[in-house]
Design a protein around this motif. Structure first.
Motif, PDB file in Angstrom:
ATOM      1  N   ASN A 178     -15.497  -6.075  -5.528  1.00 47.68           N
ATOM      2  CA  ASN A 178     -15.108  -6.810  -4.315  1.00 47.68           C
ATOM      3  C   ASN A 178     -16.152  -6.714  -3.218  1.00 47.68           C
ATOM      4  N   GLY A 179     -17.276  -6.063  -3.505  1.00 48.43           N
ATOM      5  CA  GLY A 179     -18.307  -5.885  -2.493  1.00 48.43           C
ATOM      6  C   GLY A 179     -19.143  -7.126  -2.285  1.00 48.43           C
ATOM      7  N   SER A 180     -19.888  -7.124  -1.191  1.00 47.80           N
ATOM      8  CA  SER A 180     -20.820  -8.205  -0.875  1.00 47.80           C
ATOM      9  C   SER A 180     -22.030  -8.065  -1.796  1.00 47.80           C
ATOM     10  N   VAL A 181     -22.228  -9.012  -2.715  1.00 48.59           N
ATOM     11  CA  VAL A 181     -23.224  -8.865  -3.778  1.00 48.59           C
ATOM     12  C   VAL A 181     -24.642  -8.823  -3.194  1.00 48.59           C
ATOM     13  N   GLY A 182     -25.474  -7.954  -3.762  1.00 46.56           N
ATOM     14  CA  GLY A 182     -26.840  -7.813  -3.278  1.00 46.56           C
ATOM     15  C   GLY A 182     -27.777  -7.386  -4.393  1.00 46.56           C
ATOM     16  N   ARG A 183     -29.035  -7.232  -4.049  1.00 50.44           N
ATOM     17  CA  ARG A 183     -30.042  -6.861  -5.037  1.00 50.44           C
ATOM     18  C   ARG A 183     -29.724  -5.556  -5.770  1.00 50.44           C
ATOM     19  N   PRO A 184     -29.163  -4.530  -5.114  1.00 49.72           N
ATOM     20  CA  PRO A 184     -28.868  -3.311  -5.870  1.00 49.72           C
ATOM     21  C   PRO A 184     -27.900  -3.538  -7.033  1.00 49.72           C
ATOM     22  N   HIS A 185     -26.996  -4.518  -6.903  1.00 50.37           N
ATOM     23  CA  HIS A 185     -26.096  -4.814  -8.015  1.00 50.37           C
ATOM     24  C   HIS A 185     -26.877  -5.415  -9.183  1.00 50.37           C
ATOM     25  N   ILE A 186     -27.834  -6.289  -8.876  1.00 49.92           N
ATOM     26  CA  ILE A 186     -28.670  -6.866  -9.932  1.00 49.92           C
ATOM     27  C   ILE A 186     -29.534  -5.777 -10.547  1.00 49.92           C
ATOM     28  N   ALA A 187     -30.064  -4.904  -9.701  1.00 52.17           N
ATOM     29  CA  ALA A 187     -30.877  -3.796 -10.205  1.00 52.17           C
ATOM     30  C   ALA A 187     -30.060  -2.895 -11.124  1.00 52.17           C
ATOM     31  N   THR A 188     -28.799  -2.649 -10.770  1.00 53.84           N
ATOM     32  CA  THR A 188     -27.933  -1.837 -11.619  1.00 53.84           C
ATOM     33  C   THR A 188     -27.730  -2.502 -12.977  1.00 53.84           C
ATOM     34  N   ALA A 189     -27.593  -3.817 -12.978  1.00 62.43           N
ATOM     35  CA  ALA A 189     -27.471  -4.542 -14.242  1.00 62.43           C
ATOM     36  C   ALA A 189     -28.732  -4.372 -15.082  1.00 62.43           C
ATOM     37  N   MET A 190     -29.883  -4.374 -14.433  1.00 60.54           N
ATOM     38  CA  MET A 190     -31.137  -4.173 -15.149  1.00 60.54           C
ATOM     39  C   MET A 190     -31.214  -2.768 -15.748  1.00 60.54           C
ATOM     40  N   VAL A 191     -30.701  -1.785 -15.017  1.00 62.59           N
ATOM     41  CA  VAL A 191     -30.648  -0.417 -15.548  1.00 62.59           C
ATOM     42  C   VAL A 191     -29.734  -0.374 -16.766  1.00 62.59           C
ATOM     43  N   GLU A 192     -28.574  -1.028 -16.668  1.00 62.74           N
ATOM     44  CA  GLU A 192     -27.643  -1.052 -17.800  1.00 62.74           C
ATOM     45  C   GLU A 192     -28.286  -1.630 -19.056  1.00 62.74           C
ATOM     46  N   LEU A 193     -29.164  -2.616 -18.871  1.00 67.68           N
ATOM     47  CA  LEU A 193     -29.821  -3.267 -20.005  1.00 67.68           C
ATOM     48  C   LEU A 193     -31.068  -2.527 -20.467  1.00 67.68           C
ATOM     49  N   GLY A 194     -31.441  -1.452 -19.758  1.00 68.22           N
ATOM     50  CA  GLY A 194     -32.614  -0.691 -20.139  1.00 68.22           C
ATOM     51  C   GLY A 194     -33.931  -1.323 -19.732  1.00 68.22           C
ATOM     52  N   VAL A 195     -33.884  -2.281 -18.820  1.00 68.75           N
ATOM     53  CA  VAL A 195     -35.110  -2.954 -18.376  1.00 68.75           C
ATOM     54  C   VAL A 195     -35.921  -2.045 -17.461  1.00 68.75           C
ATOM     55  N   VAL A 196     -35.229  -1.303 -16.586  1.00 67.28           N
ATOM     56  CA  VAL A 196     -35.854  -0.339 -15.690  1.00 67.28           C
ATOM     57  C   VAL A 196     -35.046   0.951 -15.760  1.00 67.28           C
ATOM     58  N   PRO A 197     -35.678   2.099 -15.511  1.00 67.56           N
ATOM     59  CA  PRO A 197     -34.938   3.366 -15.620  1.00 67.56           C
ATOM     60  C   PRO A 197     -34.002   3.648 -14.456  1.00 67.56           C
ATOM     61  N   THR A 198     -34.346   3.180 -13.258  1.00 65.30           N
ATOM     62  CA  THR A 198     -33.526   3.443 -12.078  1.00 65.30           C
ATOM     63  C   THR A 198     -33.438   2.191 -11.225  1.00 65.30           C
ATOM     64  N   VAL A 199     -32.472   2.172 -10.317  1.00 63.43           N
ATOM     65  CA  VAL A 199     -32.334   1.052  -9.385  1.00 63.43           C
ATOM     66  C   VAL A 199     -33.599   0.860  -8.572  1.00 63.43           C
ATOM     67  N   SER A 200     -34.180   1.956  -8.096  1.00 61.97           N
ATOM     68  CA  SER A 200     -35.392   1.859  -7.278  1.00 61.97           C
ATOM     69  C   SER A 200     -36.533   1.191  -8.035  1.00 61.97           C
ATOM     70  N   ASP A 201     -36.592   1.392  -9.358  1.00 63.74           N
ATOM     71  CA  ASP A 201     -37.675   0.816 -10.154  1.00 63.74           C
ATOM     72  C   ASP A 201     -37.572  -0.700 -10.270  1.00 63.74           C
ATOM     73  N   ALA A 202     -36.431  -1.266  -9.918  1.00 63.92           N
ATOM     74  CA  ALA A 202     -36.294  -2.721  -9.924  1.00 63.92           C
ATOM     75  C   ALA A 202     -36.858  -3.352  -8.658  1.00 63.92           C
ATOM     76  N   PHE A 203     -37.083  -2.531  -7.631  1.00 65.87           N
ATOM     77  CA  PHE A 203     -37.569  -3.058  -6.353  1.00 65.87           C
ATOM     78  C   PHE A 203     -39.093  -2.978  -6.300  1.00 65.87           C
ATOM     79  N   THR A 204     -39.728  -3.743  -7.189  1.00 66.62           N
ATOM     80  CA  THR A 204     -41.188  -3.825  -7.257  1.00 66.62           C
ATOM     81  C   THR A 204     -41.583  -5.291  -7.298  1.00 66.62           C
ATOM     82  N   ALA A 205     -42.881  -5.542  -7.168  1.00 64.25           N
ATOM     83  CA  ALA A 205     -43.378  -6.922  -7.230  1.00 64.25           C
ATOM     84  C   ALA A 205     -43.098  -7.562  -8.581  1.00 64.25           C
ATOM     85  N   ASP A 206     -42.933  -6.749  -9.620  1.00 64.36           N
ATOM     86  CA  ASP A 206     -42.613  -7.299 -10.937  1.00 64.36           C
ATOM     87  C   ASP A 206     -41.205  -7.869 -10.984  1.00 64.36           C
TER      88      ASP A 206
END
Length: 288
Positions: free
Chosen positions: A126-154
């Protein structure tokens, strides 16, 4: 007296409910905690009802702003949440979060990342959706190891390959609106360079001249030299300096009370505010 003036709940991109946040703040030995969800006051009622005895809640929000193409966050404290002009701007930002998230998901899919809207919506709840939610999805899929690792130029950083813009306030307008609502403004993590481009010191000086009250100095994204530089800048500009955890529950590694604000600074913030007042705990069970 231990004071943490920057924390998030499930009303935006934290993992603690507002009630859990205030109980966890008390359990962490804090005397004061601020609820500063992104562009929303949706967690206020639950948090206020749950504040344990011995803890004081400061109501606030972290407003999404952009200046000369650079994103920045403005912490707003103790404003009147019903003030119509500021409420309308918060709603514009919130309404734009869903199409923006969907656009970023589309870009990730084009890059071969199998994130879906359904996955991100589940994480956001029910939260206001933001980049950390997308980053968490990327962690779940094994794309990045942590949420912080999704916040890069890549990936999701400002200007990154999967970044998409949303409606954001001009920070000068944010200061004006918060002041009109009786609140106090503090520029959040102004030198967090690992998040992307930061506004120059001349811009901070201009914001100070426009009524900015303070800058967040003691923060996990500022190293020792940066904190010293910002403290000197604040002194030159007559700005208050705060310290905060920027707590997001289990989504980030920061802990409640990891950085704190001087009680005298907190006292000055409460003296300047006229839109709302800190909420002392009414005796709720911190262990509930």
């Amino acid at each position: 007296m231990r004071i943490d003036l920057h924390a998030h709940s499930t009303a935006s991109d934290g993992t603690d409910t507002p009630a859990e946040l205030v109980r966890n703040a008390a359990a962490a030995g804090l005397d004061v905690v601020a609820l500063t969800d992104h562009d929303t006051v949706g967690g206020y009622a639950e948090a206020i009802a749950a504040v344990p005895r011995g803890l004081t809640l400061v109501t606030g929000a972290e407003l999404s702003c952009r200046l000369d193409g650079v994103g920045l966050h403005m912490l707003a404290y103790l404003f009147d949440p019903q003030e119509p002009e500021l409420a309308a701007e918060r709603e514009l930002v919130r309404d734009d979060r869903t199409p923006r998230a969907q656009a970023m998901i589309g870009k990730l899919q084009e890059l071969g990342v199998g994130v879906t809207w359904e996955q991100v919506a589940r994480i956001a709840g029910n939260g206001s959706v933001g980049r950390p939610h997308i980053a968490t999805a990327m962690v779940e899929l094994g794309v990045v190891p942590t949420v912080s690792d999704a916040f890069t130029a890549d990936w999701l950083a400002d200007g990154g390959r999967a970044y998409a813009e949303k409606h954001e306030l001009d920070p000068f307008d944010a200061i004006r609106l918060v002041k009109a609502a009786g609140g106090v403004t503090v520029f959040a993590h102004p030198a967090a360079v690992k998040r992307g481009a930061c506004v120059p010191e001349e811009a901070i000086a201009a914001l100070a001249a426009a009524g900015l009250d303070g800058i967040e100095v003691d923060h996990m994204d500022h190293d020792t030299d940066t904190r010293a530089r910002l403290r000197g800048l604040a002194g030159d500009l007559g700005l208050l300096t705060t310290g905060s955890s920027d707590y997001h529950g289990s989504r980030k590694t920061c802990r409640l009370g990891e950085y704190t604000t001087d009680p005298e600074i907190y006292g000055e913030i409460t003296r300047r505010a006229t839109g709302a007042f800190p909420v002392p705990g009414a005796g709720g069970d911190a262990r509930a």
